[in-house]
Design a protein around this motif. Structure first.
Motif, PDB file in Angstrom:
ATOM      1  N   LEU A  56       0.812  -1.211   0.000  1.00 45.90           N
ATOM      2  CA  LEU A  56       0.000   0.000   0.000  1.00 45.90           C
ATOM      3  C   LEU A  56       0.853   1.272   0.000  1.00 45.90           C
ATOM      4  O   LEU A  56       0.317   2.371  -0.094  1.00 45.90           O
ATOM      5  CB  LEU A  56      -0.932   0.022   1.212  1.00 45.90           C
ATOM      6  N   ILE A  57       2.164   1.132   0.128  1.00 45.39           N
ATOM      7  CA  ILE A  57       3.028   2.312   0.165  1.00 45.39           C
ATOM      8  C   ILE A  57       3.967   2.331  -1.033  1.00 45.39           C
ATOM      9  O   ILE A  57       4.402   1.290  -1.523  1.00 45.39           O
ATOM     10  CB  ILE A  57       3.830   2.413   1.484  1.00 45.39           C
ATOM     11  N   VAL A  79      -4.885   3.542  -0.648  1.00 45.05           N
ATOM     12  CA  VAL A  79      -5.876   2.501  -0.388  1.00 45.05           C
ATOM     13  C   VAL A  79      -7.070   2.823  -1.276  1.00 45.05           C
ATOM     14  O   VAL A  79      -7.751   3.839  -1.067  1.00 45.05           O
ATOM     15  CB  VAL A  79      -6.289   2.448   1.099  1.00 45.05           C
ATOM     16  N   GLY A  80      -7.300   1.991  -2.281  1.00 47.20           N
ATOM     17  CA  GLY A  80      -8.362   2.265  -3.242  1.00 47.20           C
ATOM     18  C   GLY A  80      -8.111   3.602  -3.915  1.00 47.20           C
ATOM     19  O   GLY A  80      -7.011   3.872  -4.385  1.00 47.20           O
ATOM     20  N   SER A  81      -9.098   4.475  -3.912  1.00 44.88           N
ATOM     21  CA  SER A  81      -8.953   5.785  -4.552  1.00 44.88           C
ATOM     22  C   SER A  81      -8.375   6.843  -3.602  1.00 44.88           C
ATOM     23  O   SER A  81      -8.127   7.967  -4.009  1.00 44.88           O
ATOM     24  CB  SER A  81     -10.298   6.263  -5.091  1.00 44.88           C
ATOM     25  N   ARG A  82      -8.169   6.490  -2.347  1.00 46.68           N
ATOM     26  CA  ARG A  82      -7.642   7.452  -1.366  1.00 46.68           C
ATOM     27  C   ARG A  82      -6.129   7.393  -1.316  1.00 46.68           C
ATOM     28  O   ARG A  82      -5.537   6.321  -1.286  1.00 46.68           O
ATOM     29  CB  ARG A  82      -8.203   7.168   0.026  1.00 46.68           C
ATOM     30  N   GLN A  83      -5.532   8.572  -1.271  1.00 52.10           N
ATOM     31  CA  GLN A  83      -4.076   8.658  -1.177  1.00 52.10           C
ATOM     32  C   GLN A  83      -3.693   9.639  -0.068  1.00 52.10           C
ATOM     33  O   GLN A  83      -4.309  10.691   0.080  1.00 52.10           O
ATOM     34  CB  GLN A  83      -3.451   9.121  -2.488  1.00 52.10           C
ATOM     35  N   ALA A  84      -2.672   9.276   0.681  1.00 47.61           N
ATOM     36  CA  ALA A  84      -2.084  10.159   1.686  1.00 47.61           C
ATOM     37  C   ALA A  84      -0.639  10.391   1.257  1.00 47.61           C
ATOM     38  O   ALA A  84       0.181   9.466   1.295  1.00 47.61           O
ATOM     39  CB  ALA A  84      -2.148   9.538   3.071  1.00 47.61           C
ATOM     40  N   VAL A  85      -0.357  11.604   0.817  1.00 52.81           N
ATOM     41  CA  VAL A  85       0.980  11.956   0.347  1.00 52.81           C
ATOM     42  C   VAL A  85       1.898  12.131   1.555  1.00 52.81           C
ATOM     43  O   VAL A  85       1.526  12.773   2.538  1.00 52.81           O
ATOM     44  CB  VAL A  85       0.925  13.245  -0.508  1.00 52.81           C
ATOM     45  N   ARG A  86       3.081  11.544   1.457  1.00 53.86           N
ATOM     46  CA  ARG A  86       4.085  11.604   2.524  1.00 53.86           C
ATOM     47  C   ARG A  86       3.469  11.225   3.882  1.00 53.86           C
ATOM     48  O   ARG A  86       3.650  11.897   4.887  1.00 53.86           O
ATOM     49  CB  ARG A  86       4.734  12.979   2.568  1.00 53.86           C
ATOM     50  N   ALA A  87       2.768  10.108   3.878  1.00 54.04           N
ATOM     51  CA  ALA A  87       2.109   9.618   5.095  1.00 54.04           C
ATOM     52  C   ALA A  87       3.099   9.011   6.080  1.00 54.04           C
ATOM     53  O   ALA A  87       2.794   8.889   7.264  1.00 54.04           O
ATOM     54  CB  ALA A  87       1.053   8.580   4.732  1.00 54.04           C
ATOM     55  N   ALA A  88       4.267   8.623   5.585  1.00 51.26           N
ATOM     56  CA  ALA A  88       5.260   7.971   6.438  1.00 51.26           C
ATOM     57  C   ALA A  88       6.653   8.352   5.979  1.00 51.26           C
ATOM     58  O   ALA A  88       6.841   8.896   4.882  1.00 51.26           O
ATOM     59  CB  ALA A  88       5.081   6.455   6.378  1.00 51.26           C
ATOM     60  N   TRP A  89       7.623   8.062   6.827  1.00 53.17           N
ATOM     61  CA  TRP A  89       9.028   8.259   6.453  1.00 53.17           C
ATOM     62  C   TRP A  89       9.864   7.139   7.034  1.00 53.17           C
ATOM     63  O   TRP A  89       9.427   6.402   7.926  1.00 53.17           O
ATOM     64  CB  TRP A  89       9.535   9.630   6.886  1.00 53.17           C
ATOM     65  N   SER A  90      11.071   6.999   6.496  1.00 51.49           N
ATOM     66  CA  SER A  90      12.008   5.985   6.990  1.00 51.49           C
ATOM     67  C   SER A  90      13.425   6.493   6.784  1.00 51.49           C
ATOM     68  O   SER A  90      13.657   7.489   6.095  1.00 51.49           O
ATOM     69  CB  SER A  90      11.804   4.659   6.257  1.00 51.49           C
ATOM     70  N   TYR A  91      14.356   5.780   7.393  1.00 51.28           N
ATOM     71  CA  TYR A  91      15.784   6.066   7.237  1.00 51.28           C
ATOM     72  C   TYR A  91      16.438   4.829   6.627  1.00 51.28           C
ATOM     73  O   TYR A  91      16.822   3.909   7.338  1.00 51.28           O
ATOM     74  CB  TYR A  91      16.429   6.412   8.583  1.00 51.28           C
TER      75      TYR A  91
END
Length: 151
Positions: A56-57, A79-91
């Protein structure tokens, strides 16, 4: 939080159930999260990728740099038609003192539908840049709101 360390410290989340929801889906669920504690910030929970629905990412735009942890990569959530831009980060390649965070994902509570710790809904830390998780055991003030960037 004012007694939290600087530089930040990585600590186990002591087996707490940490979950992230978006678009009606449970996106992540783990008892293996770690928390990063830093002066003037609510804790940030980092989740192992094996406990995240990684299909999903996708890589998001932009990078940022933390003087302690290194270069962060951002992730978009779909998720489906919904998007969350920059919903998470990592190193992906954290600095040596934070190698424990390698590839773990931290979600912004304000960019997903719901985050919980042991069933308690989390409040998002204010501000576009910060990703702290505020629960009933966390008391402020903390960075993120208007007028706090110079602390």
């Amino acid at each position: 939080m004012w007694d939290y360390p600087r530089p930040p410290t990585v600590v186990a989340a002591s087996g707490r159930l940490v979950e992230v929801w978006f678009g009606g889906r449970l996106v992540a669920s783990t008892r293996r999260a770690v928390r990063v504690l830093e002066t003037s910030h609510p804790p940030v929970y980092y989740l192992p990728p094996r406990d995240v629905v990684t299909e999903l990412i996708t890589p998001g735009e932009g990078l940022s740099f933390c003087e302690w942890k290194g270069q962060a990569q951002y992730w978009d959530l779909q998720v489906g038609s919904r998007q969350a831009v920059r919903a998470a980060w990592s190193y992906p390649e954290p600095l040596p003192a934070y190698r424990e965070l390698r590839d773990m994902l931290a979600f912004y509570p304000g960019r997903v539908d719901r985050c919980t710790v042991d069933g308690e809904a989390v409040r998002a830390q204010e501000g576009e840049f910060y990703g702290g998780w505020i629960t009933s055991e966390i008391t402020g003030p903390y960075k993120g709101g208007p007028g706090t960037s110079g602390w």
